[in-house]
Scaffold this motif. Structure first.
Motif, PDB file in Angstrom:
ATOM      1  N   UNK A  94       2.213  -5.373  -6.394  1.00 34.18           N
ATOM      2  CA  UNK A  94       1.423  -6.387  -5.686  1.00 34.18           C
ATOM      3  C   UNK A  94       1.997  -7.785  -5.908  1.00 34.18           C
ATOM      4  N   UNK A  95       2.453  -8.045  -7.123  1.00 35.71           N
ATOM      5  CA  UNK A  95       3.044  -9.346  -7.396  1.00 35.71           C
ATOM      6  C   UNK A  95       4.299  -9.576  -6.585  1.00 35.71           C
ATOM      7  N   UNK A  96       5.103  -8.530  -6.436  1.00 38.43           N
ATOM      8  CA  UNK A  96       6.337  -8.651  -5.668  1.00 38.43           C
ATOM      9  C   UNK A  96       6.102  -8.788  -4.182  1.00 38.43           C
ATOM     10  N   UNK A  97       5.160  -8.034  -3.652  1.00 45.07           N
ATOM     11  CA  UNK A  97       4.901  -8.058  -2.207  1.00 45.07           C
ATOM     12  C   UNK A  97       4.042  -9.250  -1.785  1.00 45.07           C
ATOM     13  N   UNK A  98       3.038  -9.565  -2.587  1.00 43.21           N
ATOM     14  CA  UNK A  98       2.077 -10.592  -2.182  1.00 43.21           C
ATOM     15  C   UNK A  98       2.274 -11.931  -2.889  1.00 43.21           C
ATOM     16  N   UNK A 121       0.828  -1.201   0.000  1.00 46.99           N
ATOM     17  CA  UNK A 121       0.000   0.000   0.000  1.00 46.99           C
ATOM     18  C   UNK A 121       0.866   1.256   0.000  1.00 46.99           C
ATOM     19  N   UNK A 122       1.910   1.276   0.795  1.00 49.78           N
ATOM     20  CA  UNK A 122       2.815   2.435   0.825  1.00 49.78           C
ATOM     21  C   UNK A 122       3.464   2.657  -0.537  1.00 49.78           C
ATOM     22  N   UNK A 123       3.912   1.582  -1.149  1.00 51.44           N
ATOM     23  CA  UNK A 123       4.545   1.699  -2.466  1.00 51.44           C
ATOM     24  C   UNK A 123       3.552   2.165  -3.521  1.00 51.44           C
ATOM     25  N   UNK A 124       2.323   1.675  -3.455  1.00 55.05           N
ATOM     26  CA  UNK A 124       1.296   2.083  -4.410  1.00 55.05           C
ATOM     27  C   UNK A 124       0.965   3.565  -4.269  1.00 55.05           C
ATOM     28  N   UNK A 177      -2.699   3.427 -17.629  1.00 54.34           N
ATOM     29  CA  UNK A 177      -2.346   2.053 -17.996  1.00 54.34           C
ATOM     30  C   UNK A 177      -0.954   1.704 -17.473  1.00 54.34           C
ATOM     31  N   UNK A 178      -0.020   2.650 -17.591  1.00 52.16           N
ATOM     32  CA  UNK A 178       1.337   2.414 -17.088  1.00 52.16           C
ATOM     33  C   UNK A 178       1.338   2.262 -15.569  1.00 52.16           C
ATOM     34  N   UNK A 179       0.526   3.059 -14.878  1.00 48.99           N
ATOM     35  CA  UNK A 179       0.427   2.925 -13.421  1.00 48.99           C
ATOM     36  C   UNK A 179      -0.144   1.561 -13.058  1.00 48.99           C
ATOM     37  N   UNK A 180      -1.171   1.128 -13.784  1.00 48.23           N
ATOM     38  CA  UNK A 180      -1.762  -0.186 -13.494  1.00 48.23           C
ATOM     39  C   UNK A 180      -0.741  -1.303 -13.634  1.00 48.23           C
ATOM     40  N   UNK A 181       0.112  -1.224 -14.635  1.00 48.95           N
ATOM     41  CA  UNK A 181       1.173  -2.222 -14.805  1.00 48.95           C
ATOM     42  C   UNK A 181       2.125  -2.186 -13.616  1.00 48.95           C
TER      43      UNK A 181
END
Length: 126
Positions: A89-93, A22-25, A79-83
């Motif tokens: 999320x993939x890295x953290x979760x 969440x912090x990174x996002x 779109x770039x932000x979504x990527x």
């Protein structure tokens, strides 16, 4: 008691991973450009527009063309932000939101474990 410690450690680890994600996002942003490169947008979490730069020559292209260029730049930035969010999320979760049901089941499991841990803590405090 060992099983309870393992459950508590796992739940706390998952909550910590979500907090980091969440912090990174919240800090992340991404840039997008119109096809002609004359409009540049930067967006962040929730698609929020953080910056918009318009080259002077784009201003002379007419309202309709400028409107399309702004829309294209913002859409590309989102779109770039979504990527980027998927990667975070993939890295953290360990799973990406676009993986759908697996991600949803993982989040539901974290919620369930957190509730179980809170319930066990309440019972131990009695």
């Amino acid at each position: 008691m060992n099983n309870l410690d393992g459950l508590a450690h796992y739940a706390l680890d998952q909550v910590d991973r979500l907090r980091r994600a969440q912090e990174r996002l919240e800090q992340a942003s991404a840039e997008g450009r119109s096809p002609d490169g004359l409009v540049v947008a930067r967006t962040g979490a929730g698609g929020m527009l953080r910056d918009l730069r318009i080259d002077e020559s784009a201003l002379r292209s007419g309202a309709d063309r400028l409107s399309h260029a702004v829309t294209a730049a913002i859409t590309a930035a989102q779109a770039a932000y979504n990527e980027q969010a998927e990667d975070i999320m993939g890295g953290e979760m360990g799973m990406r939101p676009s993986e759908g049901s697996e991600f949803d089941r993982g989040i539901a499991r974290i919620d369930e474990l957190t509730e179980q841990l809170e319930d066990l803590t309440r019972r131990m405090d009695r």
